[in-house]
Scaffold this motif. Structure first.
Motif, PDB file in Angstrom:
ATOM      1  N   VAL A 149       1.918  12.194  -7.841  1.00  0.00           N
ATOM      2  CA  VAL A 149       2.002  10.750  -7.648  1.00  0.00           C
ATOM      3  C   VAL A 149       1.836  10.018  -8.972  1.00  0.00           C
ATOM      4  CG1 VAL A 149       0.857   8.767  -6.581  1.00  0.00           C
ATOM      5  CG2 VAL A 149       1.282  10.810  -5.251  1.00  0.00           C
TER       6      VAL A 149
ATOM      7  N   GLY B  36      -3.226  12.142   2.390  1.00  0.00           N
ATOM      8  CA  GLY B  36      -2.229  13.092   2.886  1.00  0.00           C
ATOM      9  C   GLY B  36      -2.528  14.516   2.436  1.00  0.00           C
ATOM     10  N   ALA B  37      -2.879  14.679   1.178  1.00  0.00           N
ATOM     11  CA  ALA B  37      -3.211  16.015   0.665  1.00  0.00           C
ATOM     12  C   ALA B  37      -4.495  16.544   1.287  1.00  0.00           C
ATOM     13  CB  ALA B  37      -3.349  15.969  -0.853  1.00  0.00           C
TER      14      ALA B  37
ATOM     15  N   VAL C  98      -0.298   3.793  -3.319  1.00  0.00           N
ATOM     16  CA  VAL C  98       0.356   5.090  -3.100  1.00  0.00           C
ATOM     17  C   VAL C  98      -0.562   6.273  -3.436  1.00  0.00           C
ATOM     18  CG1 VAL C  98       2.330   6.522  -3.767  1.00  0.00           C
ATOM     19  CG2 VAL C  98       2.646   4.110  -3.268  1.00  0.00           C
ATOM     20  N   PRO C  99      -1.349   6.241  -4.529  1.00  0.00           N
ATOM     21  CA  PRO C  99      -2.279   7.345  -4.758  1.00  0.00           C
ATOM     22  C   PRO C  99      -3.319   7.489  -3.634  1.00  0.00           C
ATOM     23  CG  PRO C  99      -1.967   6.176  -6.795  1.00  0.00           C
ATOM     24  CD  PRO C  99      -1.285   5.375  -5.729  1.00  0.00           C
TER      25      PRO C  99
ATOM     26  N   GLY D 141      -1.348  16.775  -5.468  1.00  0.00           N
ATOM     27  CA  GLY D 141      -0.944  15.449  -4.974  1.00  0.00           C
ATOM     28  C   GLY D 141      -1.194  14.374  -6.008  1.00  0.00           C
TER      29      GLY D 141
ATOM     30  N   ALA E 254      -1.482   9.328  -0.971  1.00  0.00           N
ATOM     31  CA  ALA E 254      -1.290  10.719  -1.388  1.00  0.00           C
ATOM     32  C   ALA E 254      -2.582  11.513  -1.279  1.00  0.00           C
ATOM     33  CB  ALA E 254      -0.766  10.769  -2.817  1.00  0.00           C
TER      34      ALA E 254
ATOM     35  N   PHE F 234       7.691  10.879  -1.008  1.00  0.00           N
ATOM     36  CA  PHE F 234       7.574  10.028  -2.182  1.00  0.00           C
ATOM     37  C   PHE F 234       8.879   9.961  -2.965  1.00  0.00           C
ATOM     38  CE2 PHE F 234       3.188  11.239  -1.248  1.00  0.00           C
ATOM     39  CZ  PHE F 234       2.653   9.974  -1.069  1.00  0.00           C
TER      40      PHE F 234
ATOM     41  N   ALA G   9       3.815   7.610   6.176  1.00  0.00           N
ATOM     42  CA  ALA G   9       2.465   8.182   6.171  1.00  0.00           C
ATOM     43  C   ALA G   9       1.789   8.080   7.526  1.00  0.00           C
ATOM     44  CB  ALA G   9       1.608   7.484   5.115  1.00  0.00           C
TER      45      ALA G   9
ATOM     46  N   TRP H 116      -0.714  11.135   8.377  1.00  0.00           N
ATOM     47  CA  TRP H 116      -1.755  11.332   7.373  1.00  0.00           C
ATOM     48  C   TRP H 116      -2.845  10.286   7.478  1.00  0.00           C
ATOM     49  CZ3 TRP H 116       2.226  11.764   2.869  1.00  0.00           C
ATOM     50  CH2 TRP H 116       2.820  13.038   2.894  1.00  0.00           C
TER      51      TRP H 116
END
Length: 87
Positions: free
Chosen positions: A82, A61-62, A54-55, A78, A58, A2, A24, A30
């Protein structure tokens, strides 16, 4: 990932999202390509800035790669990273 996104923000949201999608999906794994397209479609069809995808990236991904943290801690961290302005 990021923080590297900040380097391409001069190209606008579409340039940034192409970079986020590549990192990603291809680099970190992710999300699947289908999930990334779903996130982009959701961002396109809802009011607000396109970068709000993007959130979503994230969060997944988290959730999928929490590292040494527990899932709840990774999700909280995360979301906090973000959501911070200027990062």
């Amino acid at each position: 990932m990021f923080s590297g996104t900040a380097l391409v923000t001069f190209g606008g949201a579409y340039a940034v999202l192409a970079y986020v999608a590549q990192q990603a999906v291809q680099t970190h794994g992710w999300l699947t390509p289908k999930e990334m397209v779903s996130g982009l479609a959701l961002a396109e069809t809802t009011p607000g800035p396109l970068i709000m995808v993007v959130p979503f990236v994230a969060f997944l991904g988290a959730y999928r790669d929490p590292g040494t943290l527990g899932i709840c801690a990774a999700l909280g961290l995360g979301a906090a990273l973000v959501d911070l302005p200027g990062i």
